[in-house]
Design a protein around this motif. Sequence first.
Motif: not given
Length: 247
Positions: A72-73, A93-97, A120-128, A148-154
Amino acid sequence: MSSPSTAPKKSETSAPAPGSLLQETVFLNGEGDAWFDRSQKQKADPDAKIANDMVLRTIADYSLNPRRVLSVGCSNGWRLAAIEQRYGSDCTGIDPSNKAILSGREEFPKLRLIPGTAASMNLPEGETFDLVIASFVLHWISRPLLLNSIAQIDSRVSEGGFLLLADFSPDWPTQNVYHHLDPGLVYTYKADYASLFETTRLYSRVSHQTFDSQDGLRKGAVDSDSRAFCALLRKSSTGLFIQGRRP
């Protein structure tokens, strides 16, 4: 693994996640690209950059050998490219740029790079993933979006998987004006974010090291403003609680 050959669609970055604040919008709408341009002009030795990277050193020191990795980033994915080369990992990888994503897709075609943010990672739901990396990300996040970001990362760390966090580690939590933009528009929030995950009792500490954020080197004494941490945590939804009442 193939990488998309087309540019990110406008819809991927033009609309922030519901409830997001100006800080995330600023980075999605141009400051992320400006930050990437500045980082590219530094012309750092890529071999030295990889050799001094605490995240890569921690992965090697603890023999993680990850199969699926999310960063992330991720900037243009230079760290993920090193992981893919060393371990043959399936890397995302996820990045805002947008500039970073396009640069990485061209330079590292084996990587899967997607525009987005921690919230907001734009990844399929449930992908780990069995290893999730968030290196110098959480201090950028608007405070109302932090949990919310911590929950998304977790939610992206698989059961029994690892979370690798790196960020600033000052003597006490600090709010700092981001000097590349008008004062009051964007702030950074430096704190020990590993403790937020540990106090949930869903993560146990494997390692926690401090280093100098300027050169990536471990030193006995580093100024509070430059001190950083790299923490390796392991996720367990059931293994960190004592069953029944306290004796």
